[in-house]
Design an enzyme around this catalytic site. Structure first.
Site, PDB file in Angstrom:
ATOM      1  N   ASP A 116       0.983  -1.187  -0.094  1.00 44.92           N
ATOM      2  CA  ASP A 116      -0.044  -0.022  -0.270  1.00 44.92           C
ATOM      3  C   ASP A 116       0.931   1.105   0.118  1.00 44.92           C
ATOM      4  O   ASP A 116       1.528   1.534   1.054  1.00 44.92           O
ATOM      5  CB  ASP A 116      -0.864  -0.008   1.170  1.00 44.92           C
ATOM      6  CG  ASP A 116      -1.934   1.157   1.412  1.00 44.92           C
ATOM      7  OD1 ASP A 116      -1.498   2.344   0.764  1.00 44.92           O
ATOM      8  OD2 ASP A 116      -3.068   0.761   1.566  1.00 44.92           O
ATOM      9  N   HIS A 117       0.952   1.599  -1.220  1.00 51.09           N
ATOM     10  CA  HIS A 117       2.119   2.795  -1.161  1.00 51.09           C
ATOM     11  C   HIS A 117       1.845   3.963  -0.188  1.00 51.09           C
ATOM     12  O   HIS A 117       3.126   4.630   0.085  1.00 51.09           O
ATOM     13  CB  HIS A 117       2.369   3.251  -2.659  1.00 51.09           C
ATOM     14  CG  HIS A 117       1.567   4.359  -3.248  1.00 51.09           C
ATOM     15  ND1 HIS A 117       0.242   4.078  -3.945  1.00 51.09           N
ATOM     16  CD2 HIS A 117       1.479   5.685  -3.255  1.00 51.09           C
ATOM     17  CE1 HIS A 117      -0.313   5.092  -4.217  1.00 51.09           C
ATOM     18  NE2 HIS A 117       0.341   6.019  -3.818  1.00 51.09           N
ATOM     19  N   HIS A 167      -5.677   2.892   0.950  1.00 45.93           N
ATOM     20  CA  HIS A 167      -4.952   3.908   1.348  1.00 45.93           C
ATOM     21  C   HIS A 167      -5.415   4.769   2.523  1.00 45.93           C
ATOM     22  O   HIS A 167      -4.853   4.922   3.578  1.00 45.93           O
ATOM     23  CB  HIS A 167      -4.629   4.953   0.332  1.00 45.93           C
ATOM     24  CG  HIS A 167      -4.097   4.396  -0.934  1.00 45.93           C
ATOM     25  ND1 HIS A 167      -2.975   3.392  -1.209  1.00 45.93           N
ATOM     26  CD2 HIS A 167      -4.246   4.708  -2.226  1.00 45.93           C
ATOM     27  CE1 HIS A 167      -2.782   3.133  -2.215  1.00 45.93           C
ATOM     28  NE2 HIS A 167      -3.435   3.866  -3.138  1.00 45.93           N
TER      29      HIS A 167
HETATM   30  C1  BG6 Z   1      -3.556   4.868  -6.531  1.00 44.74           C
HETATM   31  C2  BG6 Z   1      -4.676   4.777  -7.137  1.00 44.74           C
HETATM   32  O1  BG6 Z   1      -3.217   3.743  -5.859  1.00 44.74           O
HETATM   33  O2  BG6 Z   1      -3.262   6.164  -5.767  1.00 44.74           O
HETATM   34  C3  BG6 Z   1      -4.847   6.385  -7.884  1.00 44.74           C
HETATM   35  O3  BG6 Z   1      -5.008   3.878  -7.887  1.00 44.74           O
HETATM   36  C4  BG6 Z   1      -4.392   7.490  -7.100  1.00 44.74           C
HETATM   37  O4  BG6 Z   1      -5.997   6.210  -8.413  1.00 44.74           O
HETATM   38  C5  BG6 Z   1      -3.104   7.194  -6.486  1.00 44.74           C
HETATM   39  O5  BG6 Z   1      -4.512   8.610  -8.028  1.00 44.74           O
HETATM   40  C6  BG6 Z   1      -2.794   8.612  -5.621  1.00 44.74           C
HETATM   41  O6  BG6 Z   1      -1.591   8.301  -5.101  1.00 44.74           O
HETATM   42  P1  BG6 Z   1      -0.521   9.454  -4.653  1.00 44.74           P
HETATM   43  O7  BG6 Z   1       0.673   8.806  -3.967  1.00 44.74           O
HETATM   44  O8  BG6 Z   1      -0.399  10.250  -6.084  1.00 44.74           O
HETATM   45  O9  BG6 Z   1      -1.485  10.406  -3.660  1.00 44.74           O
END
Ligand code: BG6
Length: 505
Positions: free
Chosen positions: A186-187, A249
Site C-alpha cells: 500500500d504505497h 490507502h
Molecule cells: C493509486 C490509485 O493507488 O493512488 C490512483 O490507484 C491514485 O487512482 C493514486 O491517483 C494516488 O496516489 P498519490 O501517491 O499520488 O497520492
C-alpha cells in the site's frame, strides 16, 4: 535509508513492460542503486509477455528512467550503464504454464553464472485477476521453494474486490506462500509523511495526552486529486473511488492516526495496533448507508476556459457508468480512545487541488473568555500534511498586538523539507527496500485487509442493491457534491478545503 542485512538477491518483476513498472518500480530500483543500498550481487529480471532480448529490454528501461526518473537520469548518468548491466529479461506469459518452467531454467542459469544466491522477490505488477494464476504457476515449478534461498511476493492493490474475494485470494496465495512471504503493498504506508504521523504522536509529550475523545472533536482525512482518471478508465470503472483509495490507502492512514502506541517498535507490534482500529470500525447500520456515505461523479465542465471531459466520456469508461469518482464518508471507531468521535474521510478526482492531509479538530476551550473579541472563530486544529509540502501545522488564537484583547487565529507550520537535506525518498523506494530486507512493517497484513473490506463491503452492497441511494454529479474543479457537507450533524459545519500551499483558515 538503511542498508542492514541486505542479502544477495534477484528481483523478478511480472508485468515488467507495464505502466507501474516504468513509472515507479524501475525508477525506485535505480534510485536504490544510486544510493548504494542494493547488495553487491543483485539483478532485476523483467518478466513480461512481449518477446524481446535483454538488449531491447535494457533500452526500454533506459527510456523509462529517462522519462520517469528525469533528474536522477541526468545527475547520475555515469551510473546508468552499471545499473543496466544488472537488468535482464525473460519472456513470460503469465497464463502459460511452460513459461514458468523456462523462467525457472533462466533463473537457475543466471544465478549460477553470476554466483547469486536464489533469494528472490517476485513483484506482481500485473492485473489483479492474474495474482493467483502467477502464484500457482510459481508453485508448480518450485519457484517458491526456499531450500536455495528465501522467496517473497509483493502483491499490488487491489487485494480482492470485496471481503469474500480478498479471503479467497488470500487462501490461494497461502497454498504456496506463508504469511511472512506475502507483502501486500500500500504505497501510502511507504510515504515518509505517513510514517511521520507515528513519530509526531509517539516521540512527543504534548500530542498524545490530547489525542482522544476528551479533546478531539472530529478528524478529517482528505485525499483530493486535480486530475481525472486519464487513461486508467478501464481499470477505474470496475473499481471506483471507494475501492481505489478508501479501502486501502485512506483506511490505513486512518489506522495510523487512530492506533494505540505500540509497546515496542517492530512490525508485529505496530501491525497489531493498526489492525485493532480497523476491527473496531462501527459497521454502518443497514439501510443507513446514504446517511454515512456520499458518492459523486464528475461531469463535463469548463476549467480555466477549457472544457473538461465528463467521467463517462473518459476512455474505457461505460457511457452510462455509475462508478463513483468521489466519496465522502463518516465513520466511528468503537473503542475507549475514540468513543463517538466522528472521522470524516473524503477522496475524489477532478477536485481543485492535489492534497492529502489529516486534520485533527480540537474541541473549543470550555469557556470562551474572548468570544466577543474574536475576529475569526477560534479554531484549534492540528494539520498533518501528507502531500504536497509535507509537514505539520497547528492553528490557534493569538492576541492581536495593541489595545484591547482582540483575538485572531494564527498558524504555526513546520515544513518537512526544512528537515531533509536531501530529496525525500519515494514510497516505492522505501517499500521495495523493506521487502528486500524482510521488513514487513509498512505492508498491509491479511487481517487488516480483511477488516477494511468488511467495513467497505456494507457500502458496496448497499450501492449495488439499493437503487434509491443517489449518485451526485459535480463539476470539475469543485470540492465534489455539496451534499458531502450533510454528513455533519451540525448544519454550520463544513469540510475544511485544503490549499496546496500550506495555509490554513
Ligand atoms: C493509486 C490509485 O493507488 O493512488 C490512483 O490507484 C491514485 O487512482 C493514486 O491517483 C494516488 O496516489 P498519490 O501517491 O499520488 O497520492
Amino acid at each position: 535509508m538503511k542498508k542492514n542485512n541486505i542479502e544477495d538477491q534477484i528481483l523478478v518483476i511480472f508485468g515488467s513492460n507495464g505502466d507501474l513498472s516504468k513509472r515507479k518500480l524501475l525508477p525506485a530500483v535505480f534510485q536504490l542503486f544510486i544510493d548504494g543500498l542494493l547488495p553487491e550481487r543483485f539483478i532485476v529480471l523483467g518478466a513480461g509477455s512481449q518477446e524481446k532480448d535483454e538488449i531491447a529490454y535494457r533500452a526500454d528501461v533506459n527510456d523509462a528512467l529517462k522519462t520517469f526518473a528525469k533528474n536522477s537520469y541526468i545527475e547520475y548518468s555515469d551510473k546508468l550503464d552499471a545499473f543496466l548491466q544488472k537488468v535482464f529479461y525473460q519472456k513470460v506469459n503469465n497464463q502459460t504454464e511452460e513459461d514458468f518452467g523456462a523462467l525457472k531454467s533462466y533463473i537457475d542459469n543466471i544465478a549460477q553464472t553470476l554466483n547469486i544466491k536464489q533469494n528472490i522477490v517476485y513483484y506482481f505488477s500485473i492485473p489483479p485477476f492474474l495474482y493467483e494464476v502467477v502464484a500457482a504457476n510459481l508453485v508448480k515449478f518450485g519457484l517458491n521453494n526456499e531450500e536455495n534461498g528465501w522467496k517473497r511476493i509483493i502483491v499490488e492493490k487491489p487485494f480482492g474486490y470485496s471481503y469474500d474475494s480478498a479471503i479467497d485470494l488470500d487462501k490461494k496465495l497461502h497454498k504456496g506462500f506463508n504469511e511472512d512471504q506475502i507483502y501486500r503493498i500500500d504505497h501510502y504506508l511507504g510515504k515518509e509523511t505517513v510514517q511521520n504521523i507515528m513519530v509526531t504522536r509517539f516521540s512527543n509529550g504534548f500530542f498524545e495526552p490530547i489525542w482522544n475523545r476528551k479533546y478531539i472533536d472530529r478528524v478529517e482525512i482528505t485525499a483530493s486529486e486535480k486530475i481525472g482518471v486519464g487513461d486508467r478508465g478501464g481499470y477505474y470503472d470496475t473499481s471506483g473511488a471507494l475501492r481505489d483509495m478508501i479501502q486501502n490507502h485512506l483506511l490505513q492512514v486512518m489506522a495510523v492516526v487512530a492506533m494505540e502506541p505500540p509497546a515496542v517498535f517492530d512490525s508485529d507490534s505496530i501491525r497489531n495496533e493498526t489492525v485493532k482500529v480497523l476491527q473496531a470500525l462501527r459497521p454502518i447500520p443497514s439501510g443507513k448507508v446514504a446517511d454515512y456515505v456520499v458518492r459523486g461523479q464528475y461531469i463535463s465542465s469548463a476549467v480555466d476556459g477549457v472544457l473538461q471531459k465528463s467521467y463517462r466520456e473518459e476512455k474505457g469508461v461505460a457511457p452510462s457508468s455509475k462508478t463513483e469518482t468521489f466519496v465522502a464518508l463518516k465513520l466511528f471507531i468503537d473503542n475507549w480512545r475514540w468513543g463517538d468521535i466522528p472521522f470524516y474521510i473524503r477522496t475524489g478526482k477532478q477536485l481543485p487541488e492535489r492534497v492529502t492531509e489529516v486534520v485533527i479538530h480540537l474541541k473549543p476551550a470550555p469557556h470562551q473568555l474572548f468570544k466577543q473579541l474574536c475576529l475569526t472563530e477560534p479554531n484549534n486544529m492540528i494539520i498533518l500534511r501528507i502531500h504536497p509540502d509535507a509537514g505539520v501545522a497547528i492553528d490557534f488564537g493569538m492576541k492581536i498586538p495593541g489595545a484591547g484583547f482582540k483575538v485572531q487565529n494564527v498558524n504555526m507550520a513546520f515544513h518537512y523539507s526544512d528537515l531533509a537535506d536531501k530529496k525525500i525518498a519515494e514510497a516505492y523506494e522505501r517499500l521495495i527496500l523493506d521487502c528486500m530486507i524482510g521488513d514487513s512493517t509498512l505492508y498491509a497484513r491479511a487481517d487488516a485487509v480483511k477488516a477494511s473490506w468488511k467495513f467497505v463491503d456494507t457500502i458496496l452492497n448497499a450501492w449495488k442493491n439499493d437503487t434509491e441511494i443517489p449518485l451526485y454529479y459535480y463539476d470539475c474543479n469543485t470540492w465534489g457534491p455539496k451534499e458531502s457537507n450533510n454528513l455533519y450533524d451540525d448544519k454550520f459545519m463544513k469540510w475544511r478545503n485544503p490549499f496546496s500551499k500550506f495555509k490554513t483558515e
